[in-house]
Structure formats: structure tokens, C-alpha cells
Design a protein around this motif. Sequence first.
Motif, PDB file in Angstrom:
ATOM      1  N   PRO A  64       0.856  -1.193   0.000  1.00 51.15           N
ATOM      2  CA  PRO A  64       0.000   0.000   0.000  1.00 51.15           C
ATOM      3  C   PRO A  64       0.887   1.237   0.000  1.00 51.15           C
ATOM      4  CG  PRO A  64      -0.047  -1.075   2.151  1.00 51.15           C
ATOM      5  CD  PRO A  64       0.767  -1.946   1.245  1.00 51.15           C
ATOM      6  N   ALA A  65       0.411   2.270  -0.685  1.00 51.40           N
ATOM      7  CA  ALA A  65       1.214   3.487  -0.810  1.00 51.40           C
ATOM      8  C   ALA A  65       0.400   4.702  -0.376  1.00 51.40           C
ATOM      9  CB  ALA A  65       1.685   3.649  -2.251  1.00 51.40           C
ATOM     10  N   ASP A  66       1.083   5.841  -0.322  1.00 54.69           N
ATOM     11  CA  ASP A  66       0.426   7.086   0.061  1.00 54.69           C
ATOM     12  C   ASP A  66      -0.764   7.360  -0.854  1.00 54.69           C
ATOM     13  OD1 ASP A  66       1.349   9.027  -2.229  1.00 54.69           O
ATOM     14  OD2 ASP A  66       3.145   7.950  -1.621  1.00 54.69           O
ATOM     15  N   SER A  67      -1.649   8.197  -0.387  1.00 57.00           N
ATOM     16  CA  SER A  67      -2.836   8.617  -1.140  1.00 57.00           C
ATOM     17  C   SER A  67      -3.766   7.469  -1.501  1.00 57.00           C
ATOM     18  CB  SER A  67      -2.436   9.380  -2.411  1.00 57.00           C
ATOM     19  OG  SER A  67      -1.583  10.449  -2.080  1.00 57.00           O
ATOM     20  N   GLY A  68      -3.698   6.364  -0.758  1.00 53.02           N
ATOM     21  CA  GLY A  68      -4.597   5.246  -0.990  1.00 53.02           C
ATOM     22  C   GLY A  68      -4.221   4.363  -2.157  1.00 53.02           C
ATOM     23  N   GLY A  69      -3.054   4.566  -2.722  1.00 58.62           N
ATOM     24  CA  GLY A  69      -2.629   3.770  -3.867  1.00 58.62           C
ATOM     25  C   GLY A  69      -1.902   2.496  -3.460  1.00 58.62           C
ATOM     26  N   ARG A  70      -1.406   1.799  -4.457  1.00 56.44           N
ATOM     27  CA  ARG A  70      -0.550   0.630  -4.255  1.00 56.44           C
ATOM     28  C   ARG A  70       0.641   0.780  -5.174  1.00 56.44           C
ATOM     29  NH1 ARG A  70      -2.053  -3.175  -0.936  1.00 56.44           N
ATOM     30  NH2 ARG A  70      -0.477  -4.693  -1.425  1.00 56.44           N
ATOM     31  N   VAL A  71       1.739   0.190  -4.776  1.00 53.21           N
ATOM     32  CA  VAL A  71       2.916   0.188  -5.628  1.00 53.21           C
ATOM     33  C   VAL A  71       3.353  -1.260  -5.811  1.00 53.21           C
ATOM     34  CG1 VAL A  71       4.551   0.566  -3.743  1.00 53.21           C
ATOM     35  CG2 VAL A  71       5.158   1.235  -6.035  1.00 53.21           C
ATOM     36  N   SER A  72       3.583  -1.615  -7.068  1.00 48.84           N
ATOM     37  CA  SER A  72       3.974  -2.973  -7.412  1.00 48.84           C
ATOM     38  C   SER A  72       5.149  -2.916  -8.365  1.00 48.84           C
ATOM     39  CB  SER A  72       2.797  -3.694  -8.067  1.00 48.84           C
ATOM     40  OG  SER A  72       3.241  -4.839  -8.758  1.00 48.84           O
ATOM     41  N   LEU A  73       6.203  -3.608  -8.015  1.00 44.07           N
ATOM     42  CA  LEU A  73       7.374  -3.649  -8.891  1.00 44.07           C
ATOM     43  C   LEU A  73       7.017  -4.327 -10.209  1.00 44.07           C
ATOM     44  CD1 LEU A  73      10.177  -2.566  -8.694  1.00 44.07           C
ATOM     45  CD2 LEU A  73      10.928  -4.700  -7.705  1.00 44.07           C
ATOM     46  N   ALA A  74       6.170  -5.342 -10.156  1.00 42.77           N
ATOM     47  CA  ALA A  74       5.751  -6.043 -11.376  1.00 42.77           C
ATOM     48  C   ALA A  74       5.065  -5.083 -12.349  1.00 42.77           C
ATOM     49  CB  ALA A  74       4.827  -7.208 -11.026  1.00 42.77           C
ATOM     50  N   ALA A  75       4.284  -4.149 -11.829  1.00 41.21           N
ATOM     51  CA  ALA A  75       3.580  -3.184 -12.677  1.00 41.21           C
ATOM     52  C   ALA A  75       4.534  -2.177 -13.321  1.00 41.21           C
ATOM     53  CB  ALA A  75       2.514  -2.452 -11.865  1.00 41.21           C
ATOM     54  N   LEU A  76       5.725  -2.051 -12.762  1.00 41.72           N
ATOM     55  CA  LEU A  76       6.713  -1.099 -13.289  1.00 41.72           C
ATOM     56  C   LEU A  76       7.671  -1.752 -14.284  1.00 41.72           C
ATOM     57  CD1 LEU A  76       7.561   0.764  -9.963  1.00 41.72           C
ATOM     58  CD2 LEU A  76       6.112   1.586 -11.837  1.00 41.72           C
ATOM     59  N   ARG A  77       7.506  -3.028 -14.530  1.00 37.10           N
ATOM     60  CA  ARG A  77       8.392  -3.764 -15.449  1.00 37.10           C
ATOM     61  C   ARG A  77       8.504  -3.022 -16.777  1.00 37.10           C
ATOM     62  NH1 ARG A  77       9.824  -9.390 -14.814  1.00 37.10           N
ATOM     63  NH2 ARG A  77      11.557  -9.666 -16.230  1.00 37.10           N
ATOM     64  N   GLY A  78       9.693  -2.948 -17.310  1.00 34.41           N
ATOM     65  CA  GLY A  78       9.928  -2.238 -18.558  1.00 34.41           C
ATOM     66  C   GLY A  78      10.454  -0.827 -18.334  1.00 34.41           C
ATOM     67  N   LYS A  79      10.413  -0.376 -17.079  1.00 39.16           N
ATOM     68  CA  LYS A  79      10.938   0.940 -16.712  1.00 39.16           C
ATOM     69  C   LYS A  79      11.885   0.762 -15.533  1.00 39.16           C
ATOM     70  CE  LYS A  79       6.681   3.383 -17.840  1.00 39.16           C
ATOM     71  NZ  LYS A  79       5.610   4.227 -17.296  1.00 39.16           N
ATOM     72  N   PRO A  80      12.879   1.624 -15.422  1.00 39.62           N
ATOM     73  CA  PRO A  80      13.737   1.532 -14.238  1.00 39.62           C
ATOM     74  C   PRO A  80      12.988   2.004 -12.990  1.00 39.62           C
ATOM     75  CG  PRO A  80      14.436   3.351 -15.669  1.00 39.62           C
ATOM     76  CD  PRO A  80      13.313   2.658 -16.355  1.00 39.62           C
ATOM     77  N   ALA A  81      13.373   1.458 -11.854  1.00 42.15           N
ATOM     78  CA  ALA A  81      12.780   1.860 -10.586  1.00 42.15           C
ATOM     79  C   ALA A  81      13.880   2.011  -9.547  1.00 42.15           C
ATOM     80  CB  ALA A  81      11.750   0.835 -10.123  1.00 42.15           C
ATOM     81  N   VAL A  82      13.690   2.984  -8.680  1.00 43.07           N
ATOM     82  CA  VAL A  82      14.587   3.202  -7.543  1.00 43.07           C
ATOM     83  C   VAL A  82      13.762   2.910  -6.296  1.00 43.07           C
ATOM     84  CG1 VAL A  82      15.915   4.905  -6.234  1.00 43.07           C
ATOM     85  CG2 VAL A  82      15.921   4.965  -8.758  1.00 43.07           C
ATOM     86  N   ILE A  83      14.190   1.909  -5.526  1.00 44.27           N
ATOM     87  CA  ILE A  83      13.521   1.556  -4.284  1.00 44.27           C
ATOM     88  C   ILE A  83      14.475   1.934  -3.155  1.00 44.27           C
ATOM     89  CG2 ILE A  83      12.361  -0.270  -2.972  1.00 44.27           C
ATOM     90  CD1 ILE A  83      11.283   0.028  -5.847  1.00 44.27           C
ATOM     91  N   TYR A  84      14.064   2.884  -2.332  1.00 43.94           N
ATOM     92  CA  TYR A  84      14.928   3.222  -1.205  1.00 43.94           C
ATOM     93  C   TYR A  84      14.200   2.939   0.102  1.00 43.94           C
ATOM     94  CZ  TYR A  84      12.881   7.923  -0.312  1.00 43.94           C
ATOM     95  OH  TYR A  84      12.053   8.969   0.008  1.00 43.94           O
ATOM     96  N   PHE A  85      14.876   2.221   0.966  1.00 49.33           N
ATOM     97  CA  PHE A  85      14.355   1.884   2.289  1.00 49.33           C
ATOM     98  C   PHE A  85      14.927   2.871   3.292  1.00 49.33           C
ATOM     99  CE2 PHE A  85      13.792  -1.988  -0.070  1.00 49.33           C
ATOM    100  CZ  PHE A  85      12.646  -2.569   0.464  1.00 49.33           C
TER     101      PHE A  85
END
Length: 154
Positions: free
Chosen positions: A15-36
Amino acid sequence: MPATEGQPAPALNLPADSGGRVSLAALRGKPAVIYFYPKDDTTGCTREAQDFTALAPDFAALGATVIGVSRDTVKKHDRFKAKYDLAVVLASDEDGAACEAWGVWVQKKLYGREYMGIERATFLIDTEGRVARVWRNVKVADHAAAVLEAVKVL
């Protein structure tokens, strides 16, 4: 096993801010930066989020999504994001499963006291869903800029 360079990135669906969700699978094909990061609205974590926000247009121009992950609730993320006008996605890992999967839930020491907490770490995920680069025990100063440079050479 912690996320390591060259390996497929561990799953991430939170679950993400503003009631959304974030999924790495949904971002496939684009780079992503995940910072903990350890905790919303603390000095280092605020600075890191502000630094990534300042460079958000540059990451977007490269097609990269920046996602901050902590164990704070979505409600806390919403307040944190509004307070500092942050332009990054903030995902909530309340149960710590993602922190465990990515290998950032570690034993820490502060003033001689040992405890479990989130290691400040950043992962660059390539368009194929593999871990392209890992930064562990991140020092906040100039970190977002270094990550941006790594995205440019993906």
C-alpha cells in the motif's frame, strides 16, 4: 537472501500514500529506484526524501519511478508527504515482510543498545526487473544525485 546485484528483484507490492498501491511487477519495462529508510519525519529520512523530490523531474525524464519504503503507516506517509510536499511514492511495509525480503531488516546499535531496524539502503532495478545496483548503509548527503547518475547509465 538479501537483494543482490544481477539477481531478480524481490517482489514488492505494498500500500502506498494517497490510498494507492505500488507494485514492482507493474513497473516492469521501466527503471525503478527503491529506497528503504527508517522513519518518516526524522532528520536524515526527511533530507533523503527531499533530495529525491528535488531530482524527481530528472528521474521522470529517464522514465524512472522513485519509491521510498518504511514501516510507517500509509496515514503517516500521507502526513509526511504533505508536510514536505514530497514528489516520491511512499510505500508502507507495516508488517516488515518487504524489509525482510530485501535484506534491510538488520540488527543495529545506538549508544551501546542493540535493536532491529531498517538499514538505509537503495536498490536500482533495471527494465528487466533485475537489481542493477545496490547502496547499503547509505549516507544521505549527495546520495540521490549518485543514484540519478546510475540511472543515466542503465
